[in-house]
Design a protein around this motif. Structure first.
Motif, PDB file in Angstrom:
ATOM      1  N   LYS A 126       0.811  -1.216   0.000  1.00  0.00           N
ATOM      2  CA  LYS A 126       0.000   0.000   0.000  1.00  0.00           C
ATOM      3  C   LYS A 126       0.846   1.268   0.000  1.00  0.00           C
ATOM      4  CE  LYS A 126      -3.767   2.508   0.406  1.00  0.00           C
ATOM      5  NZ  LYS A 126      -4.719   2.648  -0.716  1.00  0.00           N
ATOM      6  N   TRP A 127       1.857   1.312   0.861  1.00  0.00           N
ATOM      7  CA  TRP A 127       2.636   2.539   1.034  1.00  0.00           C
ATOM      8  C   TRP A 127       4.128   2.376   0.736  1.00  0.00           C
ATOM      9  CZ3 TRP A 127      -0.594   1.098   5.350  1.00  0.00           C
ATOM     10  CH2 TRP A 127      -1.827   1.747   5.372  1.00  0.00           C
ATOM     11  N   GLY A 128       4.591   1.136   0.590  1.00  0.00           N
ATOM     12  CA  GLY A 128       6.018   0.928   0.391  1.00  0.00           C
ATOM     13  C   GLY A 128       6.808   1.037   1.686  1.00  0.00           C
ATOM     14  N   ARG A 129       6.141   1.135   2.790  1.00  0.00           N
ATOM     15  CA  ARG A 129       6.849   1.282   4.062  1.00  0.00           C
ATOM     16  C   ARG A 129       5.968   0.824   5.227  1.00  0.00           C
ATOM     17  NH1 ARG A 129       5.747   6.283   1.792  1.00  0.00           N
ATOM     18  NH2 ARG A 129       4.353   7.660   2.962  1.00  0.00           N
ATOM     19  N   THR A 130       6.601   0.186   6.176  1.00  0.00           N
ATOM     20  CA  THR A 130       5.961  -0.159   7.436  1.00  0.00           C
ATOM     21  C   THR A 130       5.999   1.070   8.348  1.00  0.00           C
ATOM     22  OG1 THR A 130       8.067  -0.896   8.327  1.00  0.00           O
ATOM     23  CG2 THR A 130       6.717  -2.565   7.225  1.00  0.00           C
ATOM     24  N   LEU A 131       5.461   0.957   9.536  1.00  0.00           N
ATOM     25  CA  LEU A 131       5.524   2.082  10.468  1.00  0.00           C
ATOM     26  C   LEU A 131       6.968   2.413  10.845  1.00  0.00           C
ATOM     27  CD1 LEU A 131       2.482   1.322  12.808  1.00  0.00           C
ATOM     28  CD2 LEU A 131       2.642   3.021  10.992  1.00  0.00           C
ATOM     29  N   GLY A 132       7.783   1.372  10.995  1.00  0.00           N
ATOM     30  CA  GLY A 132       9.193   1.607  11.292  1.00  0.00           C
ATOM     31  C   GLY A 132       9.890   2.370  10.180  1.00  0.00           C
TER      32      GLY A 132
END
Length: 211
Positions: A126-132
């Protein structure tokens, strides 16, 4: 015809004549900024050298993001698997006997892998990134052109990291440790999915916008 400077051959993955380079998501041809530029000392050369690590996330940033994600997942998994653990036994038994209820350990392990897989798969697609990665300002993109990853790439990364890593701790350790010596700072799950992790440059277009 102008010859490329001494160094990697034209067949090397980091060398491409401009006319053979795919268009990048940042506009223009070739590998999108900030991934590369002209080979130092050869301005205007028809051959361009792309530093394999230029514009990519630093090793400490990747490790920091992974640590944040692990802490977050540990908290969520702890809450979900709480019903399968006999905490009275945990505190009563000095050693040798686990605090899991019958079959609880297998259920807890299965749920842990499923939750981790879904987390890494869905956030990466979805975003290419996790929260980290969001906290550290880094993002997963396709290694070929810097574009957004596909469903298959996101699922492949997540499966390698969580399923294989969950079944065999040594694979999980080697997977993450690979970024310490890889020239493109790729973990093994990046190699499998053909992805890299880049820095999020202020003002640069987000390849995941609108997804």
């Amino acid at each position: 015809m102008t010859q490329p400077p001494q160094g990697p051959s034209p067949g090397d993955r980091f060398w491409k004549p401009p006319q053979d380079q795919p268009p990048g998501p940042y506009g223009g041809g070739g590998w999108p900024p900030p991934y590369g530029g002209h080979y130092p000392g050869h301005p205007g050369s028809p051959w361009e050298y792309r530093d394999p690590a230029a514009g990519l996330a630093g090793r400490w940033a990747r490790l920091g993001a992974a640590l944040i994600d692990l802490i977050l997942l540990a908290a969520v998994i702890g809450l979900v698997t709480f019903p399968f653990i006999d905490y009275g036994r945990v505190f009563r038994t000095p050693g040798g006997e686990t605090g899991y209820l019958p079959t609880g350990q297998w259920v807890a392990n299965f749920l842990s892998i499923v939750i981790a897989f879904l987390y890494y798969w869905l956030t990466t697609y979805k975003w290419g990134r996790t929260l980290g990665k969001q906290v550290l300002g880094i993002q997963v993109v396709r290694a070929a052109d810097g574009g957004p990853v596909t469903q298959g790439q996101a699922a492949g990364r997540a499966a390698f990291f969580t399923v294989l890593g969950g079944l065999c701790g040594c694979i999980g350790f080697l997977d993450v440790a690979w970024i310490l010596w890889d020239d493109r700072r790729q973990a093994l799950h990046d190699k499998v999915a053909q992805t890299v992790v880049r820095k999020i440059e202020p003002g640069a277009p987000d390849p995941y916008a609108g997804r």
